[in-house]
Design an enzyme around this catalytic site. Structure first.
Site, PDB file in Angstrom:
ATOM      1  CE  LYS A  67      -4.337  -1.632   2.000  1.00 36.81           C
ATOM      2  NZ  LYS A  67      -5.310  -1.814   3.238  1.00 36.81           N
ATOM      3  CD  GLU A 105     -19.842  -6.218   6.829  1.00 38.91           C
ATOM      4  OE1 GLU A 105     -19.254  -5.357   6.354  1.00 38.91           O
ATOM      5  OE2 GLU A 105     -19.844  -7.780   6.168  1.00 38.91           O
ATOM      6  NE  ARG A 147     -21.586  -6.370   3.175  1.00 40.08           N
ATOM      7  CZ  ARG A 147     -20.168  -7.071   2.328  1.00 40.08           C
ATOM      8  NH1 ARG A 147     -19.418  -6.693   2.951  1.00 40.08           N
ATOM      9  NH2 ARG A 147     -20.138  -8.162   1.139  1.00 40.08           N
TER      10      ARG A 147
END
Length: 618
Positions: free
Chosen positions: A280, A366, A394
């Protein structure tokens, strides 16, 4: 002279496919520099996009897009993809009102094959595309690019489980961007991957399989031997067990490794899994050093970098929650905090540092987060689930069956309720009141300012049943939270202005601010309803008996929202006053500056004023 001489000649992936190796390296260099400059001017996701430049270039060079389908998981690493697919000039409008979206959108470009923004959907979607192509007799490749964070969600493994038996032309690329699975890559790994993906190895493998068909026991032995040998030098045994041929890991910033590997894989049939290591923020030292800080950025000077520690600015609701969480944990050792990979976004950094044994980041999962919290609640501790409104969707089944049906004291802090701005339709918390109010046992609170938010969090924590406090992104009207915590009577709203006019405005949450802003003009009564469930029916009926027009205001979809409940109460009481419901329209609201979005949907003061005036005239 242009800073991006080669990049400015790229108007589609077809031009990328015509470049040679030296030009591709130059393109990647220019593309990374362009993204850094562009995002520093507009804001957006930076670290993740800097990390996928070479992978994006390689994919569009090797595959015949858009005929071949690339599905990007989450989608916040697709800026390079957008630039190479004809949207370079549009990047100046990134995440702005009526501008280029920060995520893939099918309506924006034919190269955006699947709309994403929530995680872990890419493998399922790409598999669906691959199966459809096979059924239609079409020769095309389907590629899913998924980050290792998204691999923590069960949906990704459900798709892998299905893909391994479909024998479809599917390539799954694991963009492993934090070294969480494998050690750093070296020349040996690059060599092995190119070898394992090459025609010679695979031809020998197929020939060997035919010979071994005559000796089943020997075939099984050879298969196990191959798995164990590969398992010693690569971490692919798990994916092989799913039915994939695993290749990697390779350096995702090395075009000389990426391109021949992808070219080899393009010619191989069946489900394939390529493990790519990226970093990243790659190529920008400040982002490499702190990829979290540079993950989602506002406008900044990319030469000087983001300046931190300046302080100032209004307190955000997220900060109110973070402070309350630490204060409450100091009072009660039974408090446990759960988040599905949203520590920074939900304001839990300090809590994680001060109470590491009571902090649980379950990854992008979730569904698991809700049932995990329910299990905690069964044993007498007090779980607080910090989750965005749009992400709670979700885990709806788990919320119904595992929390509400069992009436367990699971508290949910719903951040980003209502319109969130630049992230757009996939991230707006537009539906939580509608999907929560129909559930038995739950208490739903809508704070109108920062102090009320703190007190409601305390109230929810004390409640012995399911509860949710839903608050917006960003700052409120500027009310300083009181350090003392006092519980609010559940189901009791408050009259903030007693008017003598024809209208009464019943505001839920942040909509109290525009309601108060227009009340004087109509000499309207204004109620801060506080609770969407249980509704203060006595207050509703009192105001309905005194005013000809009841106006409900909510930053939620009108269908099934709080206004519908107010209207039901008035109708059941047989009162004749008219009800005007103001809220979000029956469509997905696009991305843009929140002030523009509120004006567009009529939820700013001017919009509320106009709608009330029109209703009174009628």
């Amino acid at each position: 002279m242009s800073a991006y001489p080669l990049l400015e000649t790229i108007d589609s992936p077809a031009t990328v496919r015509a470049l040679d190796g030296r030009q591709l390296a130059q393109l990647a260099t220019e593309l990374r520099a362009f993204l850094l400059e562009s995002v520093s001017r507009t804001g957006g996701h930076l670290s993740s996009n800097l990390g996928t430049v070479e992978l994006t270039v390689a994919l569009h060079h090797v595959y015949n897009t858009p005929h071949d389908r690339i599905v990007w998981d989450v989608g916040h690493q697709t800026y390079a993809h957008k630039v190479l697919t004809g949207r370079r000039e549009g990047m100046a409008t990134l995440r702005q009102y009526k501008g280029v979206s920060g995520f893939p959108r099918r309506c924006e470009s034919e190269y955006d094959t699947f709309g994403t923004a929530h995680s872990s959907t890419s493998i399922s979607a790409a598999l669906g595309m691959a199966v459809a192509a096979k059924a239609l007799g079409q020769r095309r490749h389907s590629i899913a690019v998924i980050g290792d964070g998204a691999m923590t969600a069960g949906m990704a493994f459900e798709a892998l489980n299905n893909a391994g038996v479909e024998d479809a032309d599917l390539l799954v690329i694991l963009n492993d961007n934090d070294m969480s699975i494998s050690p750093p890559v070296g020349a040996l790994n690059k060599y092995l991957t190119r070898l394992l993906s090459g025609q010679t190895y695979n031809a020998a493998r197929r020939a060997g399989a035919k010979v071994l068909e005559l000796a089943p026991s020997l075939r099984e032995f050879a298969k196990r031997a191959e798995e164990h040998v590969k398992g010693m030098i690569t971490p692919g045994t798990l994916f092989e067990e799913f039915g994939f041929h695993y290749y990697g890991p390779i350096d995702g910033h090395d075009l000389d490794a990426l391109i021949p590997t992808l070219e080899n894989l393009r010619e191989l049939p069946g489900p394939k899994f390529l493990h790519v290591i990226t970093k990243k923020g790659y190529g920008y030292k400040l982002a490499e050093a702190d990829p979290i800080l540079y993950h989602g950025v506002g406008k900044f000077d990319h030469v000087a970098g983001i300046q931190t520690g300046k302080g100032g600015g209004k307190l955000t609701y997220t900060q109110v929650f973070g402070d309350w969480l630490c204060d409450m944990a100091a009072r009660c050792d039974k408090l446990m905090a759960v988040t599905p990979a949203m520590r920074e976004g939900s304001g839990m950094v300090r809590f994680a540092e001060e109470y590491p044994k009571r902090y649980f980041d379950v990854g992008i999962a979730e569904q698991h987060a809700l049932t995990f919290a329910a299990g905690m609640a069964c044993e007498g501790v007090k779980p607080v689930v910090a989750i965005y409104s749009t992400f709670l969707q979700r885990a709806y089944d788990q919320l119904i069956h595992d929390v509400c049906l069992q009436n367990l004291p699971v508290m949910m802090a719903l951040d980003r309720a209502g319109l969130v701005g630049a992230d757009g339709a996939t991230h707006h918390g537009a539906f939580d009141l509608s999907y929560l109010l129909c559930l038995p046992n739950i208490v739903v609170m809508t704070p109108s300012d920062e102090n009320e938010c703190r007190q409601m969090l305390y109230t929810a924590y004390l409640h012995e049943g399911p509860s949710a406090v839903r608050y917006p992104r960003g700052s409120g009207p500027g009310v300083v939270p009181q350090q003392d915590m006092t519980a609010i009577e559940i189901g009791r709203g408050e009259l903030r202005r007693a008017g003598e006019g024809d209208a009464a405005l019943l505001a839920f949450g942040a909509m109290l601010t525009p309601a108060l802003a227009v009340a004087d003009e109509f000499d309207a009564s204004v109620a801060n309803m506080r609770f969407a469930k249980p509704l203060d029916e006595a207050l509703v009926l009192e105001l309905a008996s005194k005013h000809r027009l009841i106006v409900t205001l909510e930053e939620n979809a009108l269908i099934g929202g709080a206004g519908s409940e107010v209207e039901r109460v008035i109708h059941n009481a047989g009162l004749s006053c008219r009800v005007l419901r103001i809220g979000l329209p029956d469509r997905f609201v696009d991305h843009g500056d929140p002030s523009l979005l509120y004006a567009e949907v009529g939820l700013d003061a001017a919009g509320v004023r106009a709608q009330v005036a029109a209703a009174l005239q009628r």
